[in-house]
Design a protein around this motif. Sequence first.
Motif, mmCIF file in Angstrom:
data_model
loop_
_atom_site.group_PDB
_atom_site.id
_atom_site.type_symbol
_atom_site.label_atom_id
_atom_site.label_comp_id
_atom_site.label_asym_id
_atom_site.label_seq_id
_atom_site.Cartn_x
_atom_site.Cartn_y
_atom_site.Cartn_z
ATOM 1 N N UNK A 169 -32.031 38.651 -29.545
ATOM 2 C CA UNK A 169 -32.069 39.484 -28.338
ATOM 3 C C UNK A 169 -30.948 39.073 -27.394
ATOM 4 N N UNK A 170 -30.236 40.078 -26.887
ATOM 5 C CA UNK A 170 -29.225 39.835 -25.840
ATOM 6 C C UNK A 170 -29.605 40.709 -24.674
ATOM 7 N N UNK A 171 -29.700 40.106 -23.519
ATOM 8 C CA UNK A 171 -30.316 40.863 -22.432
ATOM 9 C C UNK A 171 -29.750 40.458 -21.077
ATOM 10 N N UNK A 172 -29.764 41.408 -20.159
ATOM 11 C CA UNK A 172 -29.351 41.156 -18.766
ATOM 12 C C UNK A 172 -29.861 42.313 -17.928
ATOM 13 N N UNK A 173 -30.121 42.056 -16.645
ATOM 14 C CA UNK A 173 -30.695 43.125 -15.816
ATOM 15 C C UNK A 173 -29.675 44.145 -15.332
ATOM 16 N N UNK A 174 -30.166 45.329 -15.019
ATOM 17 C CA UNK A 174 -29.312 46.377 -14.449
ATOM 18 C C UNK A 174 -29.056 46.118 -12.959
ATOM 19 N N UNK A 175 -30.116 45.717 -12.230
ATOM 20 C CA UNK A 175 -29.987 45.520 -10.781
ATOM 21 C C UNK A 175 -30.282 44.072 -10.391
ATOM 22 N N UNK A 176 -29.651 43.640 -9.293
ATOM 23 C CA UNK A 176 -29.891 42.266 -8.833
ATOM 24 C C UNK A 176 -31.179 42.151 -8.006
ATOM 25 N N UNK A 199 -27.145 25.711 -22.251
ATOM 26 C CA UNK A 199 -26.387 26.333 -21.161
ATOM 27 C C UNK A 199 -25.128 26.946 -21.761
ATOM 28 N N UNK A 200 -24.941 28.234 -21.522
ATOM 29 C CA UNK A 200 -23.798 28.928 -22.099
ATOM 30 C C UNK A 200 -23.065 29.677 -20.981
ATOM 31 N N UNK A 201 -21.920 29.153 -20.609
ATOM 32 C CA UNK A 201 -21.186 29.745 -19.478
ATOM 33 C C UNK A 201 -20.480 31.046 -19.868
ATOM 34 N N UNK A 202 -20.468 31.339 -21.181
ATOM 35 C CA UNK A 202 -19.856 32.598 -21.640
ATOM 36 C C UNK A 202 -20.718 33.805 -21.283
ATOM 37 N N UNK A 203 -21.992 33.560 -21.053
ATOM 38 C CA UNK A 203 -22.875 34.685 -20.720
ATOM 39 C C UNK A 203 -22.495 35.182 -19.334
ATOM 40 N N UNK A 204 -22.171 36.482 -19.285
ATOM 41 C CA UNK A 204 -21.570 37.017 -18.064
ATOM 42 C C UNK A 204 -22.514 37.058 -16.870
ATOM 43 N N UNK A 205 -23.695 37.635 -17.123
ATOM 44 C CA UNK A 205 -24.623 37.884 -16.022
ATOM 45 C C UNK A 205 -25.420 36.614 -15.704
ATOM 46 N N UNK A 232 -28.243 36.305 -14.548
ATOM 47 C CA UNK A 232 -29.645 36.413 -14.942
ATOM 48 C C UNK A 232 -29.800 36.767 -16.430
ATOM 49 N N UNK A 233 -28.688 36.851 -17.131
ATOM 50 C CA UNK A 233 -28.719 37.243 -18.544
ATOM 51 C C UNK A 233 -29.102 36.077 -19.452
ATOM 52 N N UNK A 234 -29.395 36.411 -20.712
ATOM 53 C CA UNK A 234 -29.774 35.375 -21.683
ATOM 54 C C UNK A 234 -29.637 35.894 -23.104
ATOM 55 N N UNK A 235 -29.653 34.962 -24.027
ATOM 56 C CA UNK A 235 -29.808 35.319 -25.438
ATOM 57 C C UNK A 235 -30.985 34.529 -25.985
ATOM 58 N N UNK A 236 -31.704 35.174 -26.875
ATOM 59 C CA UNK A 236 -32.853 34.515 -27.494
ATOM 60 C C UNK A 236 -32.741 34.746 -28.993
ATOM 61 N N UNK A 237 -32.656 33.652 -29.724
ATOM 62 C CA UNK A 237 -32.532 33.780 -31.178
ATOM 63 C C UNK A 237 -33.694 33.038 -31.824
ATOM 64 N N UNK A 238 -34.514 33.799 -32.518
ATOM 65 C CA UNK A 238 -35.640 33.174 -33.222
ATOM 66 C C UNK A 238 -35.342 33.258 -34.707
ATOM 67 N N UNK A 239 -35.188 32.095 -35.362
ATOM 68 C CA UNK A 239 -35.144 32.127 -36.827
ATOM 69 C C UNK A 239 -36.158 31.130 -37.354
ATOM 70 N N UNK A 240 -36.206 30.994 -38.673
ATOM 71 C CA UNK A 240 -37.352 30.260 -39.219
ATOM 72 C C UNK A 240 -37.347 28.772 -38.880
ATOM 73 N N UNK A 241 -36.174 28.216 -38.555
ATOM 74 C CA UNK A 241 -36.160 26.787 -38.268
ATOM 75 C C UNK A 241 -35.924 26.439 -36.805
ATOM 76 N N UNK A 242 -35.522 27.435 -36.031
ATOM 77 C CA UNK A 242 -35.276 27.104 -34.618
ATOM 78 C C UNK A 242 -35.432 28.324 -33.711
ATOM 79 N N UNK A 243 -35.660 28.010 -32.455
ATOM 80 C CA UNK A 243 -35.568 29.043 -31.411
ATOM 81 C C UNK A 243 -34.478 28.574 -30.470
#
Length: 533
Positions: free
Chosen positions: A146-153, A85-91, A93-104
Motif C-alpha cells: 500500500x502507498x498512501x497519502x492524504x488529499x487534504x491537510x 524512516x524514509x525521507x523519500x516519501x513526499x507527503x 502524512x504519507x506512508x508505505x505498508x508492505x506485508x509479506x510472509x516474513x515481514x511487515x
Amino acid sequence: FKIIIFLCLISCSKPQPPVRPHIIPIPNEFSMNEGVFVLDNKVSLHADEDLVAVAEFFNKYLKEKLGYSLKLRDKSSTKTINFIRDTQIENDEGYELIIDSSSITIKAKTKKGAFYAFQTLRQFFPPSMENSMLLNSEISLQNAVIKDAPRFVYRGMHLDVSRHFFSVAFIKKYIDLLSQLKMNTFHWHLTDDQGWRIEIKKYPKLQEVAAFREETLIGHYNDFPQQFDGKKYGGFYTQEEVKDIVQYAAERYITVIPEIEMPGHAQAAIAAYPELGCTRKNINVATKWGVFEDIYCPTEETFTFLENVLDEVMPLFPGKYIHIGGDEAPKTRWKACEHCQELIQKENLEDEHGLQSYFIARMEKYINSKGKEIIGWDEILEGGLAPNATVMSWRGVNGAVEAAKSGHNVILTPTSHCYFDYYQSDNANEPLAIGGYLPLEKVYSFNPIPKELTKAQEKYVLGAQGNVWTEYITSPEHVEYMAFPRAIAMAEVTWSNPFKRDYQDFAYRLSHFHKRLDAQNVNYANHLYEIEG
Ligand code: TNX
C-alpha cells in the motif's frame, strides 16, 4: 472419512485473498497479494529512532488487544515488523505498508505517517481483536503493498459540548475513533450561550455560574413550550482534564482546536459577568436554543477579559489555531449602546458590521502576538476579514470562495454536506433532530473544493470537517449515532483521491468497518440496508 473432513476443514479455513481490500479511507495505491504474514509473540519489532514512539504505541495496542507485545530487535526471530524512516516519501502524512510472509515494513517520513500506516495495518486485523477477544492468538495478515497519502491537510470533526456536556472518557473515545479514520483535527466547541465548559482560574464564576443552566432542555426549537425538568444541568472540564485530553489526542496525531466564541454566543459568560454585556444587566445562562441578542460589548473591560481567558486557554493547546467563533452575533445591543456608537465614530467604521470586524481583528492581533492564528466562522468576513484569519465556511461555500479569492486559508463545513446534527434518513423512527436532511451518500459525494476557485486558489482549501452540534443530542450513544458513519464518509472525502471514490465500494468496506465499530461498542447508524436494498 473423519480425517478427510478434518483435513478439508483445515485447508478450507485457510484465509483466501479478499477480492477487494476493505480499508477506510481508501488508500491511493494498493495491491493484495497471495500469502499471509502470521503475527505471534515471536515476531521481532524494529524501529528507526524517529519512529520509536509509534512502534511503542503499536506494541501497546498489541499488548492490550492480544495480551502480548513484541520483543524489540530480537535477533533470534525470523519474522520482523519494521518501522523505517524514509525521507523519500513526499507527503509528511504519507506512508508505505508492505506485508509479506516474513515481514511487515512501514515506511514514513514522519511519526504521523507511520501512525497512519499502523491504522491501515489495524484494519487488516480481525475486528474481534478490538474488544480483546483474541487474547494470545496468532493473527494472519493478508500480504499487500500500500502507498498512501492524504488529499487534504485538514481532516476534522467538531463536537459541541456546550449545548450538552460529555465526559472526558467519551471525548477520548471520540478522538480515538477519529484517529482510526486518519483524521487529524478535533474542533472542540467549548463555549456557547447554554454553557461555558473550560475552567478559567482567573474567573471562578465561569465555573460557578456559566457552566450550569437552570433547566435541562428537551424539545424542539419550534415546539414551544419546551419541556423543562427543573434541574441544574451542566459541567466543565478542569484544566488538568483538558491537558489530559490534548495529550491523549497528541498521541494519536490529532490536534485539538479549542473554540472560544466571540462576540456572539456569549450569554453564559455574560450571565456570570454581566459587565461584559452592553446592558450590564443580570441575565441567565440560556435555557433555550437559538441566537441571542446579549453579546460581548466591545469595551476595554471585555477585551481584557477575553485576553485573560485566552492567556489561560492558549498554553493548554499546543496547536497553532484558536477558533474564535464569530458567528451569529446580532447587532441589536451594539446599535443601542452609546459606547459602541462612539467607537464606530472613533475608529472610522462604517457600522456595527465594521465593529464586528474591528472586534475580531483586535482579538486576532492579540492571538497572533502569542504565536497563534485564528479560525472563525464565515461571519468574520463581515465588514472586512482580519489579516491572517482562516475562514470556516458553514453557510454554504460562498464564504470560502470569497476568503480564498483574497488569499486566506479556508476550511469547508457547509450545512449542505457537513452538518451531522441533521436527519440522516427519512425513516419516521429517527430520533428528533434539528431539521435538515443529510444522508450518508450526500456526505460521501462532497467535494471540498468549490468550483468557483481557480487552480491557483485551490491551495487555500485546507480541507473539511463534519460538525456535531448537540442541541438535540443528549447522550454519548446519540452523538455516536449522528456522527457515525457520516464521519467515516467525511474521512474518505478528506483523505482519499476523488477518482478512487465509489459509493458502492465504500458501502462494501463500511460493512466491514461496522464490525470494528461493534467491537468497540459504537452506536453507529446502520445505512447498509438502504444501500443494499
Ligand atoms: C448554527 S454553525 C450554529 C450553531 C448551531 C447550529 C445548529 C454555526 C457557526 N452556528 O450555533 O448549533 O447552527 O445546526
